[in-house]
Design an enzyme around this catalytic site. Structure first.
Site: not given
Ligand code: ADP
Length: 491
Positions: A184, A237, A259, A293, A392
């Site tokens: 997905k 994500g 992750e 990331c 973040e």
């Protein structure tokens, strides 16, 4: 860019299930647009639980189909290699599609992402026929050996920042290990993943081995995580969604790997080559629009070179060219969505409100009067507890902070809930190794940043998740399970 011309891509507009294009059962669709121009590129199906169920059924069928489950490891290797060849043959088109959907520069899509995707499939093609068990010396008259078997049906859920690359990081090793997949992609960037499904079917993967369902996280993603016939979830994500997935997957005891986000420190010591460090720190945060990331979003700089570093970093940021992502001289493409753009600008506001010193950027920009662009942004004099030092941002926003000495640097580097990556800039080899050992992060770069290779594991400590992408050992750990077989030898 010779051999790297953009071409008009074929735009997929349906779900890829059991090697065929299908609509969502409910007929729902959603638009995916070009963040550099605001134009709608396509409407793709919004998969619901029923569609996910169909895709999972196709994957389970593949796991029971002798054409797949009895295929020799050499056969899997050959198919993966063919898939790499097919991606390579369509690299210009796939790179164009990626840039249109995500807003990253064509340079990044074509020169970095696509070659690494091809290499990734080739690396894991090489793994397919090297997955083996062990013969174990047990007590008694027994032969004991282990078999490494596929986990089964793997749900891969990936984000929008590296749509095809991160899909490849999961799909290639999972296929090498003999699993069947429901992939997905993120709702912002579904197009290259759908094409990947089609290419896998074209090169000969049996129906159901790789299914791709476009849809929203809360519907399609959640249905995949909850599905009783999915054996594992491989997720990349955000940290909040990672936590939800772990909770949701508990009910059906799935194997989960996550992750997640990061707030990675890039530590510049006074003895570093400052020019190199500035270049490294600026690609560390501005590459990929900072929607990375592992972005080096906290830049810790030793006090004695702090002012020079801040000035040089601000200067570089000011010179970072924003523009049409398809243009060769563009270095900063479009932020993936309006929503993400707002998020980034909110953080810029928070930085200013908290008293950090804005030395470059911090503004919304448009190219030809349209698109979601933010100028390369640098904050200096950031305090460790400020929001922009803790959360973040996922945008081109650097937070620079001074430190005094090595112990101070290590303390500050680890003062975060995250632990994905870290960078160290120094000419002192002892210092480099000491920081590398003491910083709590899954990847450490010394005098470089943003290096990746299919052979080297990547993943996080702490709230950056667990489980590793890339590397053969991590792949076997993640995408196989071990069976112990006992044979009595005295009867
Ligand atoms: P980002 O901040 O990069 O958008 P997200 O974690 O929101 O990261 O999204 C990453 C992927 O997770 C996307 O494919 C998204 O659709 C999916 N996702 C979001 N929410 C859920 C959920 N509740 N369950 C499963 N997948 C989800």
């Amino acid at each position: 860019m010779p051999g790297a011309e953009s071409v008009t891509p074929t735009i997929p507009e349906r779900l890829w299930i059991a090697n065929g294009w299908e609509d969502a059962a409910g007929g729902g669709t959603f638009p995916t647009s070009n963040p550099a121009t605001d134009e709608v590129l396509a409407r793709v199906p919004a998969a619901e639980a029923e569609d996910v169920d169909r895709a999972v059924g196709a994957a389970r069928g593949a796991m029971e189909n002798p054409d797949w489950c009895r295929m020799s490891p050499h056969g899997r290797a050959e198919l993966l290699w063919k898939l790499a060849d097919a991606i390579e043959a369509e690299a210009d088109e796939l790179a164009t599609l990626e840039t249109l959907d995500n807003g990253k520069t064509y340079f990044e899509s074509r020169k970095v992402d696509l070659p690494s995707v091809v290499e990734n499939f080739r690396y894991f093609a090489g793994l397919a026929d090297k997955i083996q068990g062990a013969t174990i010396p047990v007590a008694g008259p027994f032969l004991n050996y282990t078999l490494r078997e596929p986990v089964g049906v793997v749900g891969c859920i990936v984000p929008w920042n590296f749509p095809l690359s991160l899909a490849a990081w999961k799909v290639a090793p999972a296929l090498a290990c003999g699993n069947a997949i429901v992939l997905k992609p993120a709702e912002q960037t579904p197009l290259t993943a759908l094409r990947l499904g089609e290419l896998a079917g074209r090169v000969g993967f049996p129906p159901g081995v790789l299914n791709v369902v476009s849809g929203f996280g809360e519907t399609a993603g959640a249905a995949l995580v909850r599905h009783a016939d999915v054996d594992a979830i491989a997720f990349t994500g955000s940290t909040p969604v990672g936590k939800t997935i772990m909770r949701e997957a508990a009910e059906t005891l799935k194997k989960v790997s996550l992750e997640l986000g990061g707030k990675s420190p890039n530590i510049v010591f006074a003895d570093a080559d400052l020019k190199d460090a500035v270049r490294g720190a600026s690609t560390g945060i501005f590459y990929g629009k900072g929607e990375v990331c592992a972005a080096g979003s906290r830049i810790l700089v030793q006090r004695t070179v702090y002012d020079d570093f801040v000035a040089a970093m601000a200067d570089r940021a000011e010179k970072t060219v924003i523009g049409d992502p398809m243009r060769r001289d563009t270095r900063l493409g479009a932020i993936v969505s309006e929503e993400q753009l707002e998020r980034v600008l909110d953080y810029v506001e928070a930085g200013q409100a908290d008293g950090a010193r804005l030395v470059a950027g911090g503004e919304r920009a448009r190219v030809d009067g349209r698109g979601n662009f933010v100028t390369a942004t640098v904050f200096a004099d950031v305090e460790p507890e400020m929001k922009i030092a803790q959360e973040e941002i996922f945008g081109p926003v650097a937070a620079i902070m001074p430190f005094e000495d090595l112990d101070d640097a290590i303390r500050m580097a680890n003062r975060t809930i995250y632990g994905l990556a870290a960078g160290i800039w120094t000419r002192d080899i002892g210092k480099a190794h000491r920081v590398a050992a003491e910083v709590r992060a899954g990847t450490v770069w010394v005098n470089t940043y943003n290096q990746y290779d299919s052979a080297s594991p990547f993943g996080g400590y702490k709230h950056s998740g667990f489980g590793r992408d890339l590397g053969w050992e991590a792949a076997i750990e993640k995408y196989t399970q071990v069976k112990s077989v006992w044979v009595a030898m005295d009867r």
